[in-house]
Design a protein around this motif. Structure first.
Motif, mmCIF file in Angstrom:
data_model
loop_
_atom_site.group_PDB
_atom_site.id
_atom_site.type_symbol
_atom_site.label_atom_id
_atom_site.label_comp_id
_atom_site.label_asym_id
_atom_site.label_seq_id
_atom_site.Cartn_x
_atom_site.Cartn_y
_atom_site.Cartn_z
ATOM 1 N N ASN A 20 0.953 -1.256 0.047
ATOM 2 C CA ASN A 20 0.102 0.079 0.170
ATOM 3 C C ASN A 20 0.822 1.255 0.077
ATOM 4 O O ASN A 20 1.783 1.335 0.924
ATOM 5 C CB ASN A 20 -0.966 -0.007 1.175
ATOM 6 C CG ASN A 20 -1.797 1.206 1.352
ATOM 7 O OD1 ASN A 20 -2.574 1.388 0.323
ATOM 8 N ND2 ASN A 20 -1.823 1.895 2.511
ATOM 9 N N PRO A 21 0.562 2.270 -0.847
ATOM 10 C CA PRO A 21 1.454 3.519 -0.952
ATOM 11 C C PRO A 21 1.173 4.250 0.226
ATOM 12 O O PRO A 21 0.077 4.317 0.762
ATOM 13 C CB PRO A 21 0.979 4.115 -2.462
ATOM 14 C CG PRO A 21 -0.314 3.517 -2.551
ATOM 15 C CD PRO A 21 -0.313 2.105 -2.050
ATOM 16 N N ILE A 22 2.456 4.815 0.607
ATOM 17 C CA ILE A 22 2.405 5.986 1.624
ATOM 18 C C ILE A 22 2.757 7.349 1.417
ATOM 19 O O ILE A 22 3.958 7.266 1.064
ATOM 20 C CB ILE A 22 2.971 5.341 3.005
ATOM 21 C CG1 ILE A 22 2.706 4.001 3.508
ATOM 22 C CG2 ILE A 22 2.861 6.309 4.158
ATOM 23 C CD1 ILE A 22 1.086 3.667 3.726
ATOM 24 N N SER A 23 1.736 8.212 1.466
ATOM 25 C CA SER A 23 2.460 9.475 1.154
ATOM 26 C C SER A 23 2.395 10.594 2.129
ATOM 27 O O SER A 23 2.448 11.703 1.768
ATOM 28 C CB SER A 23 1.338 10.129 -0.087
ATOM 29 O OG SER A 23 1.160 9.209 -1.243
ATOM 30 N N SER A 24 2.199 10.051 3.256
ATOM 31 C CA SER A 24 2.205 10.918 4.592
ATOM 32 C C SER A 24 2.644 10.325 5.684
ATOM 33 O O SER A 24 2.163 9.120 6.077
ATOM 34 C CB SER A 24 0.936 11.619 4.902
ATOM 35 O OG SER A 24 1.077 12.534 5.873
ATOM 36 N N MET A 25 3.609 10.876 6.422
ATOM 37 C CA MET A 25 4.066 10.413 7.753
ATOM 38 C C MET A 25 3.835 11.329 8.819
ATOM 39 O O MET A 25 4.494 12.286 8.712
ATOM 40 C CB MET A 25 5.624 9.884 7.721
ATOM 41 C CG MET A 25 5.920 8.801 6.601
ATOM 42 S SD MET A 25 7.830 8.023 6.751
ATOM 43 C CE MET A 25 8.376 9.762 6.644
ATOM 44 N N ASN A 26 2.958 10.794 9.775
ATOM 45 C CA ASN A 26 2.447 11.891 10.822
ATOM 46 C C ASN A 26 2.916 11.521 12.306
ATOM 47 O O ASN A 26 2.790 10.221 12.432
ATOM 48 C CB ASN A 26 1.191 12.208 10.730
ATOM 49 C CG ASN A 26 0.562 12.301 9.224
ATOM 50 O OD1 ASN A 26 1.371 13.108 8.577
ATOM 51 N ND2 ASN A 26 -0.536 11.694 8.784
ATOM 52 N N VAL B 216 9.291 7.424 -6.910
ATOM 53 C CA VAL B 216 8.883 6.207 -6.258
ATOM 54 C C VAL B 216 8.162 6.681 -4.993
ATOM 55 O O VAL B 216 8.208 7.715 -4.574
ATOM 56 C CB VAL B 216 9.922 4.948 -5.880
ATOM 57 C CG1 VAL B 216 10.468 4.496 -7.091
ATOM 58 C CG2 VAL B 216 11.033 5.704 -5.117
ATOM 59 N N GLN B 217 7.282 5.893 -4.646
ATOM 60 C CA GLN B 217 6.623 6.030 -3.155
ATOM 61 C C GLN B 217 6.857 5.146 -1.938
ATOM 62 O O GLN B 217 7.652 4.100 -2.471
ATOM 63 C CB GLN B 217 5.098 6.056 -3.528
ATOM 64 C CG GLN B 217 4.551 6.793 -4.346
ATOM 65 C CD GLN B 217 2.898 6.167 -4.496
ATOM 66 O OE1 GLN B 217 2.486 5.515 -5.117
ATOM 67 N NE2 GLN B 217 2.137 7.256 -4.003
ATOM 68 N N ASN B 218 6.727 5.605 -1.084
ATOM 69 C CA ASN B 218 7.098 4.614 0.393
ATOM 70 C C ASN B 218 5.901 3.353 0.034
ATOM 71 O O ASN B 218 4.911 4.026 -0.187
ATOM 72 C CB ASN B 218 6.749 5.230 1.456
ATOM 73 C CG ASN B 218 8.284 6.253 1.872
ATOM 74 O OD1 ASN B 218 8.722 6.506 0.950
ATOM 75 N ND2 ASN B 218 8.307 6.697 3.088
ATOM 76 N N ILE B 219 6.206 2.251 0.394
ATOM 77 C CA ILE B 219 5.188 1.101 0.474
ATOM 78 C C ILE B 219 5.249 0.311 1.715
ATOM 79 O O ILE B 219 6.335 0.044 2.355
ATOM 80 C CB ILE B 219 5.521 0.360 -0.848
ATOM 81 C CG1 ILE B 219 5.684 1.028 -2.034
ATOM 82 C CG2 ILE B 219 4.668 -0.902 -0.653
ATOM 83 C CD1 ILE B 219 4.348 1.376 -2.563
ATOM 84 N N ALA B 220 4.078 0.431 2.243
ATOM 85 C CA ALA B 220 3.797 -0.412 3.554
ATOM 86 C C ALA B 220 3.393 -1.914 2.857
ATOM 87 O O ALA B 220 2.601 -2.084 2.092
ATOM 88 C CB ALA B 220 2.918 -0.110 4.340
ATOM 89 N N ILE B 221 4.237 -2.873 3.420
ATOM 90 C CA ILE B 221 3.705 -4.409 2.955
ATOM 91 C C ILE B 221 4.144 -5.106 4.046
ATOM 92 O O ILE B 221 4.486 -4.791 5.045
ATOM 93 C CB ILE B 221 4.724 -4.665 1.742
ATOM 94 C CG1 ILE B 221 4.383 -6.039 0.890
ATOM 95 C CG2 ILE B 221 6.207 -4.610 2.184
ATOM 96 C CD1 ILE B 221 5.263 -6.240 -0.407
ATOM 97 N N HIS B 222 3.514 -6.508 3.995
ATOM 98 C CA HIS B 222 3.792 -7.624 4.700
ATOM 99 C C HIS B 222 4.863 -7.989 4.771
ATOM 100 O O HIS B 222 5.538 -8.349 3.515
ATOM 101 C CB HIS B 222 2.677 -8.744 4.580
ATOM 102 C CG HIS B 222 2.693 -9.675 5.953
ATOM 103 N ND1 HIS B 222 3.543 -10.573 5.959
ATOM 104 C CD2 HIS B 222 1.522 -9.891 6.422
ATOM 105 C CE1 HIS B 222 3.334 -11.293 7.089
ATOM 106 N NE2 HIS B 222 1.972 -11.003 7.383
ATOM 107 N N ARG B 223 5.719 -8.116 5.807
ATOM 108 C CA ARG B 223 7.253 -8.548 5.990
ATOM 109 C C ARG B 223 7.362 -10.001 4.994
ATOM 110 O O ARG B 223 8.193 -10.165 4.443
ATOM 111 C CB ARG B 223 7.793 -8.508 7.164
ATOM 112 C CG ARG B 223 9.296 -8.695 7.284
ATOM 113 C CD ARG B 223 9.960 -8.765 8.787
ATOM 114 N NE ARG B 223 10.033 -7.261 9.136
ATOM 115 C CZ ARG B 223 10.894 -6.689 9.079
ATOM 116 N NH1 ARG B 223 12.031 -7.243 8.246
ATOM 117 N NH2 ARG B 223 11.054 -5.526 9.632
#
Length: 375
Positions: A66-72, A95-102
């Motif tokens: 899942n792409p991540i476009s903000s870190m808060n 490129v985007q930050n991506i959150a994924i199952h390890r």
């Protein structure tokens, strides 16, 4: 030339892929008997995704994450303390930050290797011999290696045997990690949010359509016994979404660990052996850069080896990578302490000061992390 890699975590797998891209053969040895889709989540920051783009596997990772476009950073009731819009870096690096199952990430990486991933090989000892090393595994297999890379984690056996150094530091924080089947409100769909309290914090991020990865940390109290069954009580003062994430996670799937890192060491390599990832520079997770720095290691090391003799390559790799990796370790350690302040007055002051930090300052700090060491 064949290079032997001990450890098939994210760093070891990425190293083997990067070396293959350079036409260099590897043998990869992992103590686990199979690569299972287990574990919690991971955030692949922009620097890591730049590497995977160059290795040709970026799009497969994106499809499974899942792409991540903000870190808060938020307070316990979700009032923003610090916000980082990642659009600038997405535009700059493509490129985007991506959150994924390890576990899913490891399976993707392992699928790119054929015939050279050896499972069920737990390292027992290493002995120096003519032109290299004799490697002994606990399954009674003995192999000769001319060039060795230790990617075997914080408690690296390769580091202990070959360099005889490395002090593991305990941050005095306990960490729980889990995955909840939970439908996050739309506003949080593409954000990583970390909520800071008083001596504790919790972060959460969506990793696929119906799953949210979360991590929770608490300062250890020597007078208290911690049980995963009580985790909801430890964060009862937090926003309802936080409490619901904990409630919706089966307790037997939650991973528990004490937070530790490796005090920066002065040497990562010998003539024909080097360390990589956590074996060289394990960091606390406060900057989300543990695996990302191992991924950078892998790409840079492969490039150095493709252009130099092994001894020269290892020295160049250490010279270029060590300053940034050690800066990450030190900054992350300090940030973890600040995030766990307990005194109510200190917490209120910390939060107010963080709100006042100009976005450009945060952007500049992140740019130092996201920019690759190699062009």
């Amino acid at each position: 030339m064949t290079i032997d890699i001990i450890g098939a975590g994210i760093g070891g797998l990425t190293t083997a892929i990067a070396l293959h891209k350079k036409g260099i053969d590897t043998r990869l040895f992992e103590q686990a008997k199979e690569i299972k889709p287990v574990g919690a989540g991971i955030i692949l920051a922009n620097n890591a995704m730049q590497v995977y783009h160059r290795l040709g596997i970026r799009h497969e990772i994106e499809k499974n994450g899942n792409p991540i476009s903000s870190m808060n950073i938020l307070d316990q009731q979700f009032k923003p303390i610090s916000k980082m819009n990642l659009k600038y870096f997405e535009d700059k690096y493509g490129v985007q930050n991506i959150a994924i199952h390890r576990g899913k990430l490891q399976q993707i990486l392992a699928s790119k290797l054929s015939g050279n991933l050896n499972l069920g090989f737990k390292l027992h000892k290493i002995e120096e011999s003519d032109k290299g090393f004799d490697i002994y595994f606990e399954n009674d297999v003995k192999l000769h290696s001319e060039t060795l890379i230790g990617a075997d984690g914080l408690k690296s056996t390769v580091r202990k045997i070959m360099l005889e150094e490395g002090q593991i530091r305990d941050a005095s924080q306990i960490c729980w990690r889990g995955i909840a089947a939970y439908d996050l409100p739309r506003k949080f769909q593409n954000e990583l949010n970390e909520v800071w309290g008083h001596g504790d914090r919790i972060g959460f991020v969506k990793i696929d359509d119906q799953k949210v990865y979360w991590y929770a940390l608490k300062t250890l109290d020597v007078k208290q016994q911690y049980a995963v069954e009580e985790i909801e009580n430890y964060f009862e003062d937090y926003h309802p979404i936080v409490r619901e994430l904990l409630k919706q996670t089966p307790k037997n799937t939650i991973h528990t660990a004490n937070i530790k890192d490796l005090r920066p060491v002065k040497k990562w390599c010998t003539t024909n052996m080097c360390l990589l990832g956590d074996a060289a520079h394990a960091t606390t997770p406060n900057l989300g850069q543990g695996a990302c720095q191992a991924i950078e290691d892998a790409y840079y090391l492969a490039d150095c080896i493709s252009k130099n003799s092994v001894n020269v390559a290892f020295q160049k790799y250490q010279q270029i990578r060590m300053p940034k990796a050690h800066r990450i370790v030190k900054t992350s350690w300090a940030l973890g302490k600040i995030a766990h302040w307990k005194n109510p007055i200190a917490v209120k002051l910390r939060n107010r000061l963080m709100i006042l930090i100009p976005p450009k300052v945060n952007q500049k700090q992140s740019e130092r992390i996201f920019e690759l060491d190699i062009k």
